[in-house]
Design a protein around this motif. Structure first.
Motif, PDB file in Angstrom:
ATOM      1  N   ASN A  48       0.806  -1.225   0.000  1.00 17.41           N
ATOM      2  CA  ASN A  48       0.000   0.000   0.000  1.00 17.41           C
ATOM      3  C   ASN A  48       0.836   1.271   0.000  1.00 17.41           C
ATOM      4  OD1 ASN A  48      -2.429  -1.433   0.030  1.00 17.41           O
ATOM      5  ND2 ASN A  48      -2.284  -1.715   2.236  1.00 17.41           N
ATOM      6  N   ALA A  49       2.110   1.149  -0.345  1.00 17.49           N
ATOM      7  CA  ALA A  49       3.006   2.312  -0.349  1.00 17.49           C
ATOM      8  C   ALA A  49       2.677   3.248  -1.507  1.00 17.49           C
ATOM      9  CB  ALA A  49       4.451   1.848  -0.451  1.00 17.49           C
ATOM     10  N   THR A  50       3.159   4.470  -1.401  1.00 16.44           N
ATOM     11  CA  THR A  50       3.071   5.454  -2.477  1.00 16.44           C
ATOM     12  C   THR A  50       4.469   5.996  -2.717  1.00 16.44           C
ATOM     13  OG1 THR A  50       0.809   6.085  -1.926  1.00 16.44           O
ATOM     14  CG2 THR A  50       2.103   7.689  -3.170  1.00 16.44           C
ATOM     15  N   ILE A  51       4.825   6.143  -3.974  1.00 18.44           N
ATOM     16  CA  ILE A  51       6.127   6.694  -4.338  1.00 18.44           C
ATOM     17  C   ILE A  51       6.030   8.209  -4.361  1.00 18.44           C
ATOM     18  CG2 ILE A  51       7.887   6.817  -6.142  1.00 18.44           C
ATOM     19  CD1 ILE A  51       6.669   4.098  -7.146  1.00 18.44           C
ATOM     20  N   ILE A  52       6.982   8.866  -3.751  1.00 17.07           N
ATOM     21  CA  ILE A  52       7.085  10.318  -3.840  1.00 17.07           C
ATOM     22  C   ILE A  52       8.356  10.614  -4.627  1.00 17.07           C
ATOM     23  CG2 ILE A  52       7.320  12.486  -2.585  1.00 17.07           C
ATOM     24  CD1 ILE A  52       5.933  11.058  -0.209  1.00 17.07           C
ATOM     25  N   LEU A  53       8.181  11.161  -5.811  1.00 21.09           N
ATOM     26  CA  LEU A  53       9.303  11.511  -6.668  1.00 21.09           C
ATOM     27  C   LEU A  53       9.655  12.967  -6.412  1.00 21.09           C
ATOM     28  CD1 LEU A  53      11.300  11.063  -8.976  1.00 21.09           C
ATOM     29  CD2 LEU A  53       9.418  11.502 -10.572  1.00 21.09           C
ATOM     30  N   ARG A  54      10.793  13.173  -5.784  1.00 21.70           N
ATOM     31  CA  ARG A  54      11.255  14.538  -5.514  1.00 21.70           C
ATOM     32  C   ARG A  54      12.291  14.898  -6.561  1.00 21.70           C
ATOM     33  NH1 ARG A  54      10.975  12.561   0.008  1.00 21.70           N
ATOM     34  NH2 ARG A  54       9.263  13.648   1.033  1.00 21.70           N
ATOM     35  N   ALA A  55      12.041  15.959  -7.295  1.00 21.87           N
ATOM     36  CA  ALA A  55      12.947  16.370  -8.363  1.00 21.87           C
ATOM     37  C   ALA A  55      13.332  17.831  -8.175  1.00 21.87           C
ATOM     38  CB  ALA A  55      12.282  16.175  -9.720  1.00 21.87           C
ATOM     39  N   VAL A  58       9.676  12.087 -16.187  1.00 23.47           N
ATOM     40  CA  VAL A  58       8.644  11.315 -16.881  1.00 23.47           C
ATOM     41  C   VAL A  58       9.079   9.857 -17.021  1.00 23.47           C
ATOM     42  CG1 VAL A  58       7.474  11.009 -19.111  1.00 23.47           C
ATOM     43  CG2 VAL A  58       7.607  13.270 -18.063  1.00 23.47           C
ATOM     44  N   ASN A  59      10.358   9.615 -17.262  1.00 23.64           N
ATOM     45  CA  ASN A  59      10.844   8.231 -17.355  1.00 23.64           C
ATOM     46  C   ASN A  59      10.599   7.472 -16.054  1.00 23.64           C
ATOM     47  OD1 ASN A  59      11.725   8.463 -20.003  1.00 23.64           O
ATOM     48  ND2 ASN A  59      13.797   9.013 -19.421  1.00 23.64           N
ATOM     49  N   VAL A  60      10.812   8.119 -14.927  1.00 27.84           N
ATOM     50  CA  VAL A  60      10.571   7.481 -13.628  1.00 27.84           C
ATOM     51  C   VAL A  60       9.072   7.274 -13.426  1.00 27.84           C
ATOM     52  CG1 VAL A  60      10.809   7.714 -11.131  1.00 27.84           C
ATOM     53  CG2 VAL A  60      12.697   8.390 -12.639  1.00 27.84           C
ATOM     54  N   LEU A  61       8.270   8.274 -13.777  1.00 33.87           N
ATOM     55  CA  LEU A  61       6.816   8.130 -13.675  1.00 33.87           C
ATOM     56  C   LEU A  61       6.329   6.949 -14.527  1.00 33.87           C
ATOM     57  CD1 LEU A  61       5.866  11.904 -13.949  1.00 33.87           C
ATOM     58  CD2 LEU A  61       5.550  10.469 -11.931  1.00 33.87           C
ATOM     59  N   ASP A  62       6.903   6.789 -15.704  1.00 34.61           N
ATOM     60  CA  ASP A  62       6.521   5.682 -16.583  1.00 34.61           C
ATOM     61  C   ASP A  62       6.822   4.322 -15.963  1.00 34.61           C
ATOM     62  OD1 ASP A  62       5.513   7.331 -18.557  1.00 34.61           O
ATOM     63  OD2 ASP A  62       7.317   7.240 -19.812  1.00 34.61           O
ATOM     64  N   VAL A  63       7.968   4.204 -15.296  1.00 35.06           N
ATOM     65  CA  VAL A  63       8.330   2.944 -14.636  1.00 35.06           C
ATOM     66  C   VAL A  63       7.262   2.583 -13.601  1.00 35.06           C
ATOM     67  CG1 VAL A  63       9.983   1.856 -13.051  1.00 35.06           C
ATOM     68  CG2 VAL A  63      10.816   3.134 -15.023  1.00 35.06           C
ATOM     69  N   ALA A  64       6.862   3.561 -12.801  1.00 31.76           N
ATOM     70  CA  ALA A  64       5.853   3.313 -11.764  1.00 31.76           C
ATOM     71  C   ALA A  64       4.488   3.024 -12.376  1.00 31.76           C
ATOM     72  CB  ALA A  64       5.769   4.509 -10.827  1.00 31.76           C
ATOM     73  N   ASN A  65       4.095   3.802 -13.360  1.00 29.53           N
ATOM     74  CA  ASN A  65       2.780   3.622 -13.973  1.00 29.53           C
ATOM     75  C   ASN A  65       2.653   2.287 -14.685  1.00 29.53           C
ATOM     76  OD1 ASN A  65       1.547   5.997 -13.126  1.00 29.53           O
ATOM     77  ND2 ASN A  65       2.461   7.165 -14.795  1.00 29.53           N
ATOM     78  N   LYS A  66       3.726   1.810 -15.283  1.00 31.80           N
ATOM     79  CA  LYS A  66       3.701   0.526 -15.982  1.00 31.80           C
ATOM     80  C   LYS A  66       3.279  -0.605 -15.047  1.00 31.80           C
ATOM     81  CE  LYS A  66       6.651  -2.628 -18.550  1.00 31.80           C
ATOM     82  NZ  LYS A  66       7.998  -2.957 -18.949  1.00 31.80           N
ATOM     83  N   GLU A  67       3.693  -0.519 -13.793  1.00 30.27           N
ATOM     84  CA  GLU A  67       3.358  -1.553 -12.812  1.00 30.27           C
ATOM     85  C   GLU A  67       2.145  -1.195 -11.960  1.00 30.27           C
ATOM     86  OE1 GLU A  67       4.735  -4.492 -12.834  1.00 30.27           O
ATOM     87  OE2 GLU A  67       6.071  -3.866 -14.449  1.00 30.27           O
ATOM     88  N   GLY A  68       1.587  -0.012 -12.176  1.00 35.40           N
ATOM     89  CA  GLY A  68       0.408   0.395 -11.425  1.00 35.40           C
ATOM     90  C   GLY A  68       0.706   0.899 -10.020  1.00 35.40           C
ATOM     91  N   TYR A  69       1.956   1.323  -9.781  1.00 29.29           N
ATOM     92  CA  TYR A  69       2.321   1.846  -8.466  1.00 29.29           C
ATOM     93  C   TYR A  69       1.872   3.306  -8.344  1.00 29.29           C
ATOM     94  CZ  TYR A  69       5.629  -2.087  -8.649  1.00 29.29           C
ATOM     95  OH  TYR A  69       6.218  -3.322  -8.776  1.00 29.29           O
ATOM     96  N   PRO A  70       1.257   3.668  -7.233  1.00 31.81           N
ATOM     97  CA  PRO A  70       0.876   5.074  -7.054  1.00 31.81           C
ATOM     98  C   PRO A  70       2.122   5.937  -6.893  1.00 31.81           C
ATOM     99  CG  PRO A  70       0.328   3.789  -5.086  1.00 31.81           C
ATOM    100  CD  PRO A  70       0.853   2.840  -6.111  1.00 31.81           C
ATOM    101  N   ILE A  71       2.140   7.065  -7.576  1.00 31.56           N
ATOM    102  CA  ILE A  71       3.303   7.959  -7.545  1.00 31.56           C
ATOM    103  C   ILE A  71       2.837   9.404  -7.626  1.00 31.56           C
ATOM    104  CG2 ILE A  71       3.640   7.736 -10.038  1.00 31.56           C
ATOM    105  CD1 ILE A  71       6.698   8.014  -9.469  1.00 31.56           C
ATOM    106  N   VAL A  72       3.515  10.268  -6.893  1.00 36.53           N
ATOM    107  CA  VAL A  72       3.266  11.712  -6.957  1.00 36.53           C
ATOM    108  C   VAL A  72       4.587  12.411  -7.191  1.00 36.53           C
ATOM    109  CG1 VAL A  72       1.206  11.699  -5.511  1.00 36.53           C
ATOM    110  CG2 VAL A  72       3.444  11.985  -4.459  1.00 36.53           C
ATOM    111  N   LEU A  73       4.527  13.524  -7.883  1.00 37.56           N
ATOM    112  CA  LEU A  73       5.706  14.346  -8.130  1.00 37.56           C
ATOM    113  C   LEU A  73       5.691  15.488  -7.119  1.00 37.56           C
ATOM    114  CD1 LEU A  73       8.173  15.156  -9.803  1.00 37.56           C
ATOM    115  CD2 LEU A  73       6.611  16.297 -11.404  1.00 37.56           C
ATOM    116  N   ALA A  74       6.732  15.562  -6.308  1.00 32.18           N
ATOM    117  CA  ALA A  74       6.811  16.600  -5.281  1.00 32.18           C
ATOM    118  C   ALA A  74       7.861  17.627  -5.668  1.00 32.18           C
ATOM    119  CB  ALA A  74       7.182  15.972  -3.936  1.00 32.18           C
ATOM    120  N   VAL A  75       7.515  18.872  -5.450  1.00 31.14           N
ATOM    121  CA  VAL A  75       8.460  19.957  -5.704  1.00 31.14           C
ATOM    122  C   VAL A  75       8.577  20.787  -4.431  1.00 31.14           C
ATOM    123  CG1 VAL A  75       8.025  20.035  -8.184  1.00 31.14           C
ATOM    124  CG2 VAL A  75       6.635  21.417  -6.669  1.00 31.14           C
ATOM    125  N   ALA A  76       9.687  21.469  -4.327  1.00 36.20           N
ATOM    126  CA  ALA A  76       9.904  22.309  -3.143  1.00 36.20           C
ATOM    127  C   ALA A  76       9.017  23.548  -3.232  1.00 36.20           C
ATOM    128  CB  ALA A  76      11.369  22.729  -3.057  1.00 36.20           C
TER     129      ALA A  76
END
Length: 75
Positions: free
Chosen positions: A38-45, A55-73
């Motif tokens: 039940n984890a969620t990926i937080i992509l900090r860029a 986007v390449n990292v988001l694609d890796v997560a989406n391909k497997e159906g993992y929840p991911i959000v893009l976080a910015v400062a």
């Protein structure tokens, strides 16, 4: 877990980080989600990271159906 693109470099003949980092990231995500489904990926860029790399990292997560959000400062 914490994954940095440079962690993927394991071959002296590979000059581009993305060539080897994304498959390693996919394997690490699979292992992590097997342990914590039940984890969620937080992509900090950083602001200066090319959008294509994020986007390449988001694609890796989406391909497997993992929840991911893009976080910015916040500014």
């Amino acid at each position: 877990f914490f994954f940095q693109a440079e962690d993927g470099i394991r071959d002296d003949l590979v000059t581009g980080v993305q060539t080897c980092a994304l498959p390693i990231l996919a394997l690490e995500l699979k292992r992590s989600f097997e342990q914590t489904p039940n984890a969620t990926i937080i992509l900090r860029a950083e602001e200066d990271v090319a959008l294509k790399k994020a986007v390449n990292v988001l694609d890796v997560a989406n391909k497997e159906g993992y929840p991911i959000v893009l976080a910015v400062a916040p500014k």
